[in-house]
Design a protein around this motif. Structure first.
Motif, PDB file in Angstrom:
ATOM      1  N   ILE A 117      29.936  44.635  33.362  1.00  0.00           N
ATOM      2  CA  ILE A 117      30.694  43.740  34.240  1.00  0.00           C
ATOM      3  C   ILE A 117      31.934  43.219  33.530  1.00  0.00           C
ATOM      4  O   ILE A 117      33.057  43.272  34.054  1.00  0.00           O
ATOM      5  CB  ILE A 117      29.803  42.566  34.710  1.00  0.00           C
ATOM      6  CG1 ILE A 117      28.643  43.097  35.567  1.00  0.00           C
ATOM      7  CG2 ILE A 117      30.623  41.550  35.500  1.00  0.00           C
ATOM      8  CD1 ILE A 117      27.575  42.068  35.868  1.00  0.00           C
ATOM      9  N   LEU A 118      31.744  42.741  32.297  1.00  0.00           N
ATOM     10  CA  LEU A 118      32.850  42.126  31.571  1.00  0.00           C
ATOM     11  C   LEU A 118      33.899  43.137  31.131  1.00  0.00           C
ATOM     12  O   LEU A 118      35.047  42.762  30.851  1.00  0.00           O
ATOM     13  CB  LEU A 118      32.308  41.352  30.367  1.00  0.00           C
ATOM     14  CG  LEU A 118      31.368  40.182  30.719  1.00  0.00           C
ATOM     15  CD1 LEU A 118      30.839  39.510  29.459  1.00  0.00           C
ATOM     16  CD2 LEU A 118      32.093  39.162  31.601  1.00  0.00           C
ATOM     17  N   ALA A 119      33.529  44.406  31.084  1.00  0.00           N
ATOM     18  CA  ALA A 119      34.507  45.441  30.737  1.00  0.00           C
ATOM     19  C   ALA A 119      35.627  45.523  31.768  1.00  0.00           C
ATOM     20  O   ALA A 119      36.727  46.018  31.464  1.00  0.00           O
ATOM     21  CB  ALA A 119      33.807  46.792  30.616  1.00  0.00           C
ATOM     22  N   ASN A 120      35.366  45.022  32.978  1.00  0.00           N
ATOM     23  CA  ASN A 120      36.382  45.051  34.037  1.00  0.00           C
ATOM     24  C   ASN A 120      37.180  43.756  34.128  1.00  0.00           C
ATOM     25  O   ASN A 120      38.063  43.641  34.985  1.00  0.00           O
ATOM     26  CB  ASN A 120      35.707  45.339  35.380  1.00  0.00           C
ATOM     27  CG  ASN A 120      35.111  46.728  35.434  1.00  0.00           C
ATOM     28  OD1 ASN A 120      35.789  47.707  35.149  1.00  0.00           O
ATOM     29  ND2 ASN A 120      33.829  46.823  35.782  1.00  0.00           N
ATOM     30  N   GLU A 121      36.877  42.785  33.275  1.00  0.00           N
ATOM     31  CA  GLU A 121      37.663  41.551  33.256  1.00  0.00           C
ATOM     32  C   GLU A 121      39.094  41.845  32.798  1.00  0.00           C
ATOM     33  O   GLU A 121      39.317  42.632  31.888  1.00  0.00           O
ATOM     34  CB  GLU A 121      37.057  40.530  32.276  1.00  0.00           C
ATOM     35  CG  GLU A 121      35.962  39.670  32.832  1.00  0.00           C
ATOM     36  CD  GLU A 121      35.657  38.505  31.915  1.00  0.00           C
ATOM     37  OE1 GLU A 121      35.558  37.369  32.412  1.00  0.00           O
ATOM     38  OE2 GLU A 121      35.510  38.722  30.694  1.00  0.00           O
ATOM     39  N   ASP A 122      40.034  41.163  33.418  1.00  0.00           N
ATOM     40  CA  ASP A 122      41.436  41.257  32.997  1.00  0.00           C
ATOM     41  C   ASP A 122      42.137  39.967  33.425  1.00  0.00           C
ATOM     42  O   ASP A 122      43.053  39.982  34.264  1.00  0.00           O
ATOM     43  CB  ASP A 122      42.093  42.487  33.634  1.00  0.00           C
ATOM     44  CG  ASP A 122      43.513  42.729  33.127  1.00  0.00           C
ATOM     45  OD1 ASP A 122      43.868  42.152  32.085  1.00  0.00           O
ATOM     46  OD2 ASP A 122      44.247  43.478  33.791  1.00  0.00           O
ATOM     47  N   PRO A 123      41.693  38.827  32.888  1.00  0.00           N
ATOM     48  CA  PRO A 123      42.179  37.531  33.385  1.00  0.00           C
ATOM     49  C   PRO A 123      43.684  37.337  33.275  1.00  0.00           C
ATOM     50  O   PRO A 123      44.270  36.590  34.061  1.00  0.00           O
ATOM     51  CB  PRO A 123      41.419  36.514  32.521  1.00  0.00           C
ATOM     52  CG  PRO A 123      40.954  37.277  31.327  1.00  0.00           C
ATOM     53  CD  PRO A 123      40.715  38.666  31.801  1.00  0.00           C
ATOM     54  N   ASP A 124      44.316  37.997  32.317  1.00  0.00           N
ATOM     55  CA  ASP A 124      45.770  37.869  32.147  1.00  0.00           C
ATOM     56  C   ASP A 124      46.544  39.034  32.749  1.00  0.00           C
ATOM     57  O   ASP A 124      47.761  39.138  32.556  1.00  0.00           O
ATOM     58  CB  ASP A 124      46.107  37.746  30.652  1.00  0.00           C
ATOM     59  CG  ASP A 124      45.427  36.540  30.007  1.00  0.00           C
ATOM     60  OD1 ASP A 124      45.427  35.471  30.647  1.00  0.00           O
ATOM     61  OD2 ASP A 124      44.888  36.693  28.904  1.00  0.00           O
ATOM     62  N   ASP A 125      45.836  39.914  33.476  1.00  0.00           N
ATOM     63  CA  ASP A 125      46.442  41.092  34.102  1.00  0.00           C
ATOM     64  C   ASP A 125      47.308  41.857  33.110  1.00  0.00           C
ATOM     65  O   ASP A 125      48.484  42.159  33.359  1.00  0.00           O
ATOM     66  CB  ASP A 125      47.265  40.684  35.329  1.00  0.00           C
ATOM     67  CG  ASP A 125      47.685  41.899  36.172  1.00  0.00           C
ATOM     68  OD1 ASP A 125      47.033  42.954  36.036  1.00  0.00           O
ATOM     69  OD2 ASP A 125      48.655  41.782  36.936  1.00  0.00           O
ATOM     70  N   ARG A 126      46.717  42.200  31.980  1.00  0.00           N
ATOM     71  CA  ARG A 126      47.468  42.907  30.938  1.00  0.00           C
ATOM     72  C   ARG A 126      47.914  44.299  31.350  1.00  0.00           C
ATOM     73  O   ARG A 126      48.904  44.824  30.847  1.00  0.00           O
ATOM     74  CB  ARG A 126      46.616  42.985  29.668  1.00  0.00           C
ATOM     75  CG  ARG A 126      46.418  41.626  29.005  1.00  0.00           C
ATOM     76  CD  ARG A 126      45.643  41.751  27.706  1.00  0.00           C
ATOM     77  NE  ARG A 126      45.481  40.447  27.075  1.00  0.00           N
ATOM     78  CZ  ARG A 126      44.828  40.255  25.924  1.00  0.00           C
ATOM     79  NH1 ARG A 126      44.287  41.293  25.298  1.00  0.00           N
ATOM     80  NH2 ARG A 126      44.728  39.047  25.407  1.00  0.00           N
ATOM     81  N   ASP A 127      47.167  44.919  32.292  1.00  0.00           N
ATOM     82  CA  ASP A 127      47.574  46.261  32.723  1.00  0.00           C
ATOM     83  C   ASP A 127      48.600  46.222  33.857  1.00  0.00           C
ATOM     84  O   ASP A 127      49.077  47.267  34.311  1.00  0.00           O
ATOM     85  CB  ASP A 127      46.372  47.111  33.117  1.00  0.00           C
ATOM     86  CG  ASP A 127      45.577  46.513  34.283  1.00  0.00           C
ATOM     87  OD1 ASP A 127      46.026  45.510  34.878  1.00  0.00           O
ATOM     88  OD2 ASP A 127      44.500  47.061  34.593  1.00  0.00           O
ATOM     89  N   ASP A 149      48.426  45.565  37.050  1.00  0.00           N
ATOM     90  CA  ASP A 149      48.114  46.128  38.372  1.00  0.00           C
ATOM     91  C   ASP A 149      47.941  45.054  39.441  1.00  0.00           C
ATOM     92  O   ASP A 149      47.602  45.365  40.587  1.00  0.00           O
ATOM     93  CB  ASP A 149      46.868  47.016  38.304  1.00  0.00           C
ATOM     94  CG  ASP A 149      45.593  46.245  37.979  1.00  0.00           C
ATOM     95  OD1 ASP A 149      45.680  45.026  37.676  1.00  0.00           O
ATOM     96  OD2 ASP A 149      44.506  46.860  38.014  1.00  0.00           O
ATOM     97  N   GLY A 150      48.161  43.779  39.077  1.00  0.00           N
ATOM     98  CA  GLY A 150      48.034  42.695  40.042  1.00  0.00           C
ATOM     99  C   GLY A 150      46.615  42.221  40.260  1.00  0.00           C
ATOM    100  O   GLY A 150      46.375  41.317  41.061  1.00  0.00           O
ATOM    101  N   ILE A 151      45.650  42.811  39.543  1.00  0.00           N
ATOM    102  CA  ILE A 151      44.235  42.442  39.679  1.00  0.00           C
ATOM    103  C   ILE A 151      43.765  41.848  38.365  1.00  0.00           C
ATOM    104  O   ILE A 151      43.871  42.477  37.312  1.00  0.00           O
ATOM    105  CB  ILE A 151      43.385  43.664  40.060  1.00  0.00           C
ATOM    106  CG1 ILE A 151      43.846  44.212  41.413  1.00  0.00           C
ATOM    107  CG2 ILE A 151      41.904  43.307  40.110  1.00  0.00           C
ATOM    108  CD1 ILE A 151      43.212  45.533  41.790  1.00  0.00           C
ATOM    109  N   SER A 152      43.258  40.629  38.420  1.00  0.00           N
ATOM    110  CA  SER A 152      42.899  39.920  37.178  1.00  0.00           C
ATOM    111  C   SER A 152      41.520  39.281  37.285  1.00  0.00           C
ATOM    112  O   SER A 152      41.371  38.073  37.161  1.00  0.00           O
ATOM    113  CB  SER A 152      43.946  38.851  36.844  1.00  0.00           C
ATOM    114  OG  SER A 152      44.191  38.018  37.962  1.00  0.00           O
TER     115      SER A 152
END
Length: 476
Positions: free
Chosen positions: A233-243, A245-248
């Motif tokens: 689950i946590l592997a999909n975290e991206d709170p700062d939207d580093r990639d 893609d607009g999804i954080s």
């Protein structure tokens, strides 16, 4: 003549170019079928359709475990009664409550529904309430309770009560309607609920009250969701939207009552519960006023004296043994297999689902852990279409009521498996956290925030593409 023919061909060519440059007209090739996606719950998946689509036990359950499933089923479906009742294992209801049984909200183990415009709530819709934390003590309390309950009404409005005790309020819902127009000119009417609390029996509510309507979610596949590792689950975290893609997405961190520590949340509309046993015990307590070893206090505040006077001295109302049977039942409600997963239109819809980046939050596939004492859910290849993370879904869906780390604009991605059978199980069923959406397309059109780009992609599709997309979602 040659001149006229050339002009005609040129005009036709220009028309074709214009047509294929319009929004939604680009050709999309069907996606490939992936091995195993016909069985969303892995080996637990069942072949079933109709009203009982969500009420079957895991297909891989051993015969000697089916008795526990049946016992849990009986306690989930049967009405609870007021205590004391001699020789009854189902007493302890109330004195304040929202429903007399688990199935009163989770209709046939499926989704609840919001009331029709102007009607009073019957069952299936809850009103969660809280107040802002103002003192240091209250701010510290948030790490364990997630919210600060109202001092008189608590954290949930109970609209029913036993004889001799006044209900807290009655809940009426009205709707504000608006129209959304697609790029090709077609339109859809959407609605937003306005919650009215009437007949308040314990005094007025403050202006700073935070209120969130919630409908009951379907019960299928919950044990499989619990068996997904935290690391996946946590592997999909991206709170700062580093990639970029607009999804954080980010995980909620909540209090585990039994283990007395903060852990990852994964159940509830804001992922406010860590596991099935706490989720189930919390629902017993909040929705039916039934105490357990995890929630030992009756659902009455100190100022609700009549409620306090009616609470039985014999606690808890539900034993650990019965609670475990109910949790076993909840963990093993199976996901139906997909009957048309290889259909060409469905596979085209799958491609459109990916192209619109819906799968950025509704992640298709996980493999569950090997779970001690739960062989049914162990090491299964599952297709729930969720990441179990929190996402900012925009102001349109905001309830402005934080819960643990979840803000007033954040919601956990709900699983999509079984969604096409929702109205077979409960024809009145509605979608989204408050039941505002009557159809899958209405639910899509409410996406904002991190879901805005996906919604816009759908709005730019032509009718044929939108039909294929909805067909795919309904196939899950």
């Amino acid at each position: 003549m040659v001149k006229g023919l050339t002009a005609s061909l040129l005009t036709t060519a220009v028309t074709i170019i214009v047509l294929f440059s319009l929004p939604g007209c680009s050709k999309v090739e069907p996606a490939a079928y992936e091995d195993g996606e016909k069985w969303p719950g892995g080996k637990t998946s069942v072949t079933v359709s109709g009203k009982t689509s969500f009420s079957r036990a895991s297909a891989n359950m051993a015969a000697n475990r089916r008795l526990d499933f049946s016992v849990g089923d009986s306690f989930f479906k049967s009405d609870w009664v007021a205590a004391p009742q001699p020789d009854s294992f189902r007493d302890g209801l109330g004195p304040l409550f929202n429903t007399r049984s688990c199935e009163g909200c989770h209709i046939l183990d499926g989704r609840g529904h919001a009331p029709a415009d102007g009607e009073l709530n019957e069952a299936g819709l809850l009103i969660r309430i809280s107040v802002p934390a103002t003192t240091q003590k209250e701010k510290e309390q948030l790490t364990r309770s997630g919210v600060i309950p109202h001092p008189v009404y608590g954290d949930q409005i109970q609209d029913f009560s036993l004889k001799g005790v006044k209900h807290e309020a009655k809940v009426r819902v009205r709707y504000e309607y608006s129209t959304i127009r697609f790029s090709d000119g077609e339109s859809v009417q959407i609605r937003k609920p306005v919650i009215l609390l009437e007949d308040l029996n314990y005094g007025p509510l403050p202006d700073n009250l935070m209120m969130s309507p919630r409908i009951a979610s379907p019960m299928i596949g919950l044990g499989l969701l619990e068996a997904i590792s935290d690391s996946q689950i946590l592997a999909n975290e991206d709170p700062d939207d580093r990639d970029g893609d607009g999804i954080s997405g980010r995980g909620n961190r909540v209090w585990d009552i039994k283990n007395k520590k903060t852990v990852l949340g994964r159940f509830g509309w804001k992922a406010g519960q860590p596991n099935m046993i706490q989720q189930s015990a919390g629902a017993f307590n909040g929705d039916m006023g039934i105490t357990s070893s995890l929630f030992s206090d009756d659902n009455c505040t100190e100022s609700q004296t009549a409620c306090k006077a009616e609470t039985p001295e014999d606690h808890p109302d539900v034993s650990d043994s019965i609670l475990e049977k109910v949790v076993f039942y909840n963990r093993n409600l199976a996901v139906p297999i997909r009957l048309d997963s290889k259909d060409s239109e469905v596979l085209k819809g799958k491609a459109l689902f990916g192209k619109a980046r819906c799968s950025g939050c509704h992640i298709p596939n996980f493999t569950t852990l090997k779970v001690k004492n739960y062989p049914e859910q162990s090491e299964q290849n599952i297709w729930p279409y969720t990441d179990l993370l929190l996402h900012d879904m925009g102001e349109g869906l905001a309830d402005n009521r934080p819960e643990f780390l979840a803000s007033g604009r954040e919601w956990r991605t709900p699983p999509l498996w079984g969604i096409g059978k929702t109205k077979m199980v409960n024809p009145k069923a509605t979608f989204l956290h408050d039941g505002r959406a009557r159809t899958i397309m209405e639910a899509i059109l409410w996406h904002g925030g991190e879901g805005e780009a996906a919604k816009q992609a759908v709005m730019d599709m032509n009718k044929e593409q939108r039909t294929a997309l909805v067909r795919f979602v309904n196939s899950l």
